[in-house]
Design a protein around this motif. Structure first.
Motif, PDB file in Angstrom:
ATOM      1  N   VAL A  97      32.556  62.831  34.452  1.00 25.36           N
ATOM      2  CA  VAL A  97      31.462  62.575  33.519  1.00 25.36           C
ATOM      3  C   VAL A  97      30.923  61.161  33.725  1.00 25.36           C
ATOM      4  CG1 VAL A  97      30.836  62.338  31.092  1.00 25.36           C
ATOM      5  CG2 VAL A  97      32.313  64.221  31.814  1.00 25.36           C
ATOM      6  N   LEU A  98      31.836  60.186  33.711  1.00 28.89           N
ATOM      7  CA  LEU A  98      31.428  58.805  33.933  1.00 28.89           C
ATOM      8  C   LEU A  98      31.021  58.613  35.392  1.00 28.89           C
ATOM      9  CD1 LEU A  98      34.282  57.047  31.945  1.00 28.89           C
ATOM     10  CD2 LEU A  98      31.923  57.385  31.191  1.00 28.89           C
ATOM     11  N   HIS A  99      30.160  57.663  35.618  1.00 35.85           N
ATOM     12  CA  HIS A  99      29.648  57.450  36.970  1.00 35.85           C
ATOM     13  C   HIS A  99      30.230  56.188  37.617  1.00 35.85           C
ATOM     14  CE1 HIS A  99      27.068  60.833  36.261  1.00 35.85           C
ATOM     15  NE2 HIS A  99      26.618  60.251  35.166  1.00 35.85           N
ATOM     16  N   TYR A 100      31.438  55.860  37.217  1.00 33.66           N
ATOM     17  CA  TYR A 100      32.207  54.818  37.887  1.00 33.66           C
ATOM     18  C   TYR A 100      33.670  55.219  37.875  1.00 33.66           C
ATOM     19  CZ  TYR A 100      33.947  53.000  33.420  1.00 33.66           C
ATOM     20  OH  TYR A 100      34.568  52.873  32.203  1.00 33.66           O
ATOM     21  N   LYS A 101      34.450  54.601  38.748  1.00 31.96           N
ATOM     22  CA  LYS A 101      35.864  54.927  38.873  1.00 31.96           C
ATOM     23  C   LYS A 101      36.642  53.657  39.180  1.00 31.96           C
ATOM     24  CE  LYS A 101      38.998  57.740  41.767  1.00 31.96           C
ATOM     25  NZ  LYS A 101      39.051  58.713  42.904  1.00 31.96           N
ATOM     26  N   VAL A 102      37.737  53.450  38.462  1.00 35.68           N
ATOM     27  CA  VAL A 102      38.603  52.292  38.690  1.00 35.68           C
ATOM     28  C   VAL A 102      39.861  52.758  39.408  1.00 35.68           C
ATOM     29  CG1 VAL A 102      39.962  50.453  37.618  1.00 35.68           C
ATOM     30  CG2 VAL A 102      37.722  51.060  36.678  1.00 35.68           C
ATOM     31  N   SER A 103      40.168  52.128  40.524  1.00 38.41           N
ATOM     32  CA  SER A 103      41.366  52.471  41.291  1.00 38.41           C
ATOM     33  C   SER A 103      42.067  51.190  41.730  1.00 38.41           C
ATOM     34  CB  SER A 103      41.012  53.338  42.502  1.00 38.41           C
ATOM     35  OG  SER A 103      40.197  52.623  43.411  1.00 38.41           O
ATOM     36  N   TYR A 104      43.276  51.346  42.256  1.00 35.10           N
ATOM     37  CA  TYR A 104      44.017  50.190  42.752  1.00 35.10           C
ATOM     38  C   TYR A 104      44.841  50.611  43.962  1.00 35.10           C
ATOM     39  CZ  TYR A 104      48.258  52.223  40.819  1.00 35.10           C
ATOM     40  OH  TYR A 104      49.308  53.066  40.570  1.00 35.10           O
ATOM     41  N   TYR A 105      45.176  49.642  44.794  1.00 35.81           N
ATOM     42  CA  TYR A 105      46.091  49.864  45.911  1.00 35.81           C
ATOM     43  C   TYR A 105      46.815  48.560  46.173  1.00 35.81           C
ATOM     44  CZ  TYR A 105      47.976  50.868  50.515  1.00 35.81           C
ATOM     45  OH  TYR A 105      48.840  51.045  51.578  1.00 35.81           O
ATOM     46  N   LYS A 106      48.123  48.576  45.941  1.00 37.11           N
ATOM     47  CA  LYS A 106      48.948  47.372  46.080  1.00 37.11           C
ATOM     48  C   LYS A 106      48.397  46.258  45.184  1.00 37.11           C
ATOM     49  CE  LYS A 106      50.866  48.508  50.618  1.00 37.11           C
ATOM     50  NZ  LYS A 106      51.079  48.053  52.016  1.00 37.11           N
ATOM     51  N   ASN A 107      47.768  45.240  45.777  1.00 36.72           N
ATOM     52  CA  ASN A 107      47.290  44.115  44.967  1.00 36.72           C
ATOM     53  C   ASN A 107      45.769  44.073  44.821  1.00 36.72           C
ATOM     54  OD1 ASN A 107      47.051  43.527  47.714  1.00 36.72           O
ATOM     55  ND2 ASN A 107      47.218  41.322  47.391  1.00 36.72           N
ATOM     56  N   ARG A 108      45.117  45.215  45.099  1.00 39.63           N
ATOM     57  CA  ARG A 108      43.654  45.252  45.041  1.00 39.63           C
ATOM     58  C   ARG A 108      43.158  46.173  43.932  1.00 39.63           C
ATOM     59  NH1 ARG A 108      39.644  45.684  50.229  1.00 39.63           N
ATOM     60  NH2 ARG A 108      40.756  43.746  50.595  1.00 39.63           N
ATOM     61  N   ILE A 109      42.166  45.712  43.182  1.00 40.58           N
ATOM     62  CA  ILE A 109      41.521  46.498  42.125  1.00 40.58           C
ATOM     63  C   ILE A 109      40.108  46.832  42.591  1.00 40.58           C
ATOM     64  CG2 ILE A 109      40.690  46.500  39.741  1.00 40.58           C
ATOM     65  CD1 ILE A 109      42.895  44.446  39.105  1.00 40.58           C
ATOM     66  N   ASN A 110      39.739  48.111  42.532  1.00 43.21           N
ATOM     67  CA  ASN A 110      38.432  48.574  42.985  1.00 43.21           C
ATOM     68  C   ASN A 110      37.628  49.177  41.843  1.00 43.21           C
ATOM     69  OD1 ASN A 110      39.385  48.303  45.820  1.00 43.21           O
ATOM     70  ND2 ASN A 110      40.570  50.140  45.331  1.00 43.21           N
ATOM     71  N   ILE A 111      36.344  48.967  41.877  1.00 47.77           N
ATOM     72  CA  ILE A 111      35.413  49.720  41.026  1.00 47.77           C
ATOM     73  C   ILE A 111      34.380  50.360  41.938  1.00 47.77           C
ATOM     74  CG2 ILE A 111      33.665  49.661  39.225  1.00 47.77           C
ATOM     75  CD1 ILE A 111      35.094  47.359  37.937  1.00 47.77           C
ATOM     76  N   ASP A 112      34.360  51.690  41.970  1.00 51.14           N
ATOM     77  CA  ASP A 112      33.311  52.450  42.656  1.00 51.14           C
ATOM     78  C   ASP A 112      32.303  52.887  41.608  1.00 51.14           C
ATOM     79  OD1 ASP A 112      34.220  52.796  45.542  1.00 51.14           O
ATOM     80  OD2 ASP A 112      35.993  53.489  44.468  1.00 51.14           O
ATOM     81  N   MET A 113      31.014  52.738  41.913  1.00 54.59           N
ATOM     82  CA  MET A 113      29.987  52.996  40.896  1.00 54.59           C
ATOM     83  C   MET A 113      28.747  53.625  41.521  1.00 54.59           C
ATOM     84  SD  MET A 113      28.474  50.214  38.187  1.00 54.59           S
ATOM     85  CE  MET A 113      30.096  50.010  37.446  1.00 54.59           C
ATOM     86  N   PHE A 114      28.208  54.630  40.858  1.00 54.07           N
ATOM     87  CA  PHE A 114      26.944  55.226  41.289  1.00 54.07           C
ATOM     88  C   PHE A 114      25.839  54.205  41.063  1.00 54.07           C
ATOM     89  CE2 PHE A 114      23.545  58.627  40.454  1.00 54.07           C
ATOM     90  CZ  PHE A 114      23.291  58.779  41.807  1.00 54.07           C
ATOM     91  N   HIS A 115      25.050  53.993  42.107  1.00 58.55           N
ATOM     92  CA  HIS A 115      24.050  52.917  42.086  1.00 58.55           C
ATOM     93  C   HIS A 115      22.965  53.131  41.040  1.00 58.55           C
ATOM     94  CE1 HIS A 115      22.522  49.293  43.681  1.00 58.55           C
ATOM     95  NE2 HIS A 115      22.817  49.486  44.953  1.00 58.55           N
ATOM     96  N   ALA A 116      22.852  54.325  40.509  1.00 59.31           N
ATOM     97  CA  ALA A 116      21.803  54.581  39.515  1.00 59.31           C
ATOM     98  C   ALA A 116      22.074  53.876  38.194  1.00 59.31           C
ATOM     99  CB  ALA A 116      21.657  56.086  39.274  1.00 59.31           C
ATOM    100  N   ILE A 117      23.348  53.508  37.937  1.00 53.90           N
ATOM    101  CA  ILE A 117      23.629  52.871  36.638  1.00 53.90           C
ATOM    102  C   ILE A 117      23.761  51.356  36.749  1.00 53.90           C
ATOM    103  CG2 ILE A 117      24.697  54.965  35.745  1.00 53.90           C
ATOM    104  CD1 ILE A 117      27.402  53.541  35.936  1.00 53.90           C
ATOM    105  N   SER A 118      23.897  50.827  37.951  1.00 54.44           N
ATOM    106  CA  SER A 118      23.991  49.376  38.091  1.00 54.44           C
ATOM    107  C   SER A 118      23.834  48.980  39.553  1.00 54.44           C
ATOM    108  CB  SER A 118      25.334  48.863  37.553  1.00 54.44           C
ATOM    109  OG  SER A 118      25.356  47.447  37.514  1.00 54.44           O
ATOM    110  N   ASP A 119      23.591  47.688  39.771  1.00 54.83           N
ATOM    111  CA  ASP A 119      23.538  47.153  41.128  1.00 54.83           C
ATOM    112  C   ASP A 119      24.786  46.309  41.380  1.00 54.83           C
ATOM    113  OD1 ASP A 119      23.056  44.831  39.682  1.00 54.83           O
ATOM    114  OD2 ASP A 119      20.928  44.749  40.175  1.00 54.83           O
TER     115      ASP A 119
END
Length: 420
Positions: A97-119
Motif C-alpha cells: 500500500v505504502l510507496h516506500y520501503k525501509v530495509s537494512y543489511y548489516k550496518n546499512r539502512i535503506n529507504i526505497d521510494m516511488f519517485h511520484a511521492i518524493s524526490d
C-alpha cells in the motif's frame, strides 16, 4: 483511513505513466553506520519517524481525470534487504500500500521510494530523521538534544511547490517546450535479462575530485559530466558519430524558490555536445561548464518551471479522461527519452549534526533507469557515484572509472550481482 487527499504534481504524473519493471521510477537513499543495525530498534525508530513525517504515509489512487494521493493509516514494516535497489513500488505487480520501503543489511539502512511521492531531497530528509531517531534509541542520553533544524510546518512539507510558485505572467504557451530537441546518441548494447539493473558504488576522495575540477576551472558536476561524455563517446559506433551526446541533469528547485516541501520539486536541464574528434577532457569540461551555467541561470530555470506548469492549465488537459491522457504522456516521454543519452544527478554535500556524524560512515543514492543514471553525493571526504545501468556490458562504467583514476583520484568500486 484519513479523508485527506492531495493533487499530484506534474512530474509525478509522468512517473505514473512511464514506470515499468526495469525503470520502476524508484529511488534509493542509504546510510551506512559504524555499527550493525538492530531490527527491533529500527522498527521503533521508523514508527517515531512517520509521526513526525506523515507526508510519506500516503497511497496513490486512480481518479477519472488524474491520479491523486490520500493519507493512510497503514503502518510500514522493516525488512532485512532481500531485493534489488529501487524495486517496484507501484503498479499491478506491487502488492503493498505504502510507496516506500525501509530495509537494512548489516550496518546499512535503506529507504526505497516511488519517485511520484518524493524526490531525492525529500527522501534524504526522511532518511536522516530516521537515522537520528534510531541512534537516539541505540545510544540513550547521547543525542537527546540533537535536531536536524527542520522547523517547517506540516503543510509546508506537503506543499505542491510547482503550483505555489507558478507565475502565469510568463505567458500561457510553452514555446520552449515545444521546440524540437535533437535526437541524441543512445548507448548501444544488450540490455540485462529479466528487467534487471546493475548497480555500482564508486567511492572517491572529495579533496582529489575537487582538485581535478579546479585544475580545469570547472565545477565538480561539469568535470564528471565531461568524463562521462568521453567514456560514452569512446564506444560510439562510426555510424552513430553524427549524433550528439546529451547528459540530462535534475535541478533542485528549492535552490531557486523558498520551498521546504518534501514532495517532488525539481526540473531537468540538458547539456549536449557533438564530437568532432578534437576534444580533450579539459576543453570539453570547460564547454560543459559554460552550457550548464547558462542552463541553470535563475531566469532560465524559472521560465522553464512556469512553462511546464502552463501546460497543465490548458483547458483540454483538464477534461480528457485519465485513460486517454496516460498513453499520451507515455508517448511524449518515450519521444523525449530519445533526446537523452544518460543522466547525471548531483545531490551535493550531505551534512548531519556532529553528534550523529561520529556514528555514520556515509551515504549513497541510486535511481532506476532504462539507460545509465549516475547520482553524486558527498559526505565528509567521501564522494560516492551511485551508478545504475540497464546494460549487460560494463564498458562505459569501466572507462569512466579508469579516467577518474587517471587524475590521481583513488576509486573503490563495489557492484551488485546479476543473474545471467
Amino acid at each position: 483511513m484519513n479523508d485527506n487527499w492531495y493533487k499530484l504534481d506534474n512530474v509525478s504524473k509522468v512517473f505514473l505513466a512511464t514506470h515499468n519493471n526495469r525503470d520502476t521510477r524508484s529511488i534509493r537513499v542509504s546510510c551506512t553506520l559504524k555499527e550493525l543495525v538492530d531490527k527491533p530498534t529500527l522498527e521503533k525508530a521508523l514508527l517515531q519517524t512517520i509521526k513526525m513525517r506523515p507526508q510519506f504515509q500516503v497511497r496513490i489512487r486512480r481518479g477519472f481525470f488524474w491520479h491523486y494521493i490520500e493519507s493512510t493509516d497503514v503502518l510500514p514494516e522493516v525488512y532485512e534487504e532481500d531485493d534489488r535497489p529501487c524495486p517496484v513500488m507501484y503498479g499491478n505487480e506491487y502488492k503493498g500500500v505504502l510507496h516506500y520501503k525501509v530495509s537494512y543489511y548489516k550496518n546499512r539502512i535503506n529507504i526505497d521510494m516511488f519517485h511520484a511521492i518524493s524526490d531525492g531531497t525529500g527522501a534524504l530528509s526522511f532518511l536522516k530523521l530516521l537515522v537520528l531517531n534510531y541512534l537516539q534509541l541505540v545510544h540513550p542520553g547521547q543525542l537527546d538534544n540533537v535536531s536536524l533544524s527542520e522547523d517547517a510546518s506540516s503543510d509546508d512539507m506537503f506543499q505542491n511547490s510547482y503550483d505555489q510558485f507558478y507565475d502565469k505572467s510568463g505567458g500561457p504557451l510553452p514555446k520552449k517546450i515545444l521546440n524540437k530537441k535533437k535526437k541524441a546518441y543512445i548507448i548501444k548494447g544488450q540490455k540485462l535479462p529479466y528487467n534487471q539493473l546493475q548497480f555500482f558504488e564508486a567511492h572517491m576522495q572529495v579533496k582529489k575530485l575537487v582538485e581535478a575540477s579546479k585544475s580545469m576551472q570547472v565545477s565538480v558536476t561539469s568535470y564528471l559530466g565531461a568524463q562521462l561524455m568521453m567514456a560514452i563517446h569512446a564506444g560510439m559506433p562510426f555510424s552513430q558519430k553524427r549524433k550528439p551526446i546529451t547528459i540530462s541533469m535534475p535541478v533542485n528547485l528549492r535552490n531557486y524558490y523558498p520551498s521546504e516541501t518534501l514532495r517532488n520539486f525539481f526540473n531537468s536541464v540538458d547539456v549536449t555536445h557533438l564530437f568532432d574528434g578534437n576534444e580533450t577532457v579539459e576543453s570539453l569540461a570547460k564547454e560543459f561548464d559554460e552550457k550548464l551555467k547558462e542552463a541553470i541561470s535563475v531566469d532560465n530555470i524559472k521560465d522553464q518551471m512556469n512553462r511546464y506548469q502552463s501546460m497543465e492549465r490548458l483547458g483540454f488537459t483538464r477534461v480528457v479522461p485519465l485513460a486517454i491522457k496516460q498513453p499520451i504522456i507515455k508517448a511524449f516521454s518515450k519521444k523525449d527519452a530519445k533526446t537523452v543519452t544518460a543522466v547525471l544527478s548531483n545531490l551535493g554535500k550531505i551534512t548531519v549534526p556532529e553528534e550523529m556524524d561520529k556514528h555514520i560512515e556515509g551515504f549513497t543514492d541510486f535511481c532506476s533507469t532504462e539507460k545509465i543514471f549516475i547520482t553524486v553525493t558527498s559526505y565528509n571526504d567521501d564522494v560516492v557515484l551511485g551508478i545504475a545501468s540497464a546494460y549487460a556490458g560494463t564498458s562505459v562504467v569501466r572507462r569512466l572509472i579508469k579516467a577518474l583514476k587517471g587524475t590521481g583520484t583513488s576509486v573503490k568500486l563495489y557492484a551488485t550481482e546479476v543473474i545471467r
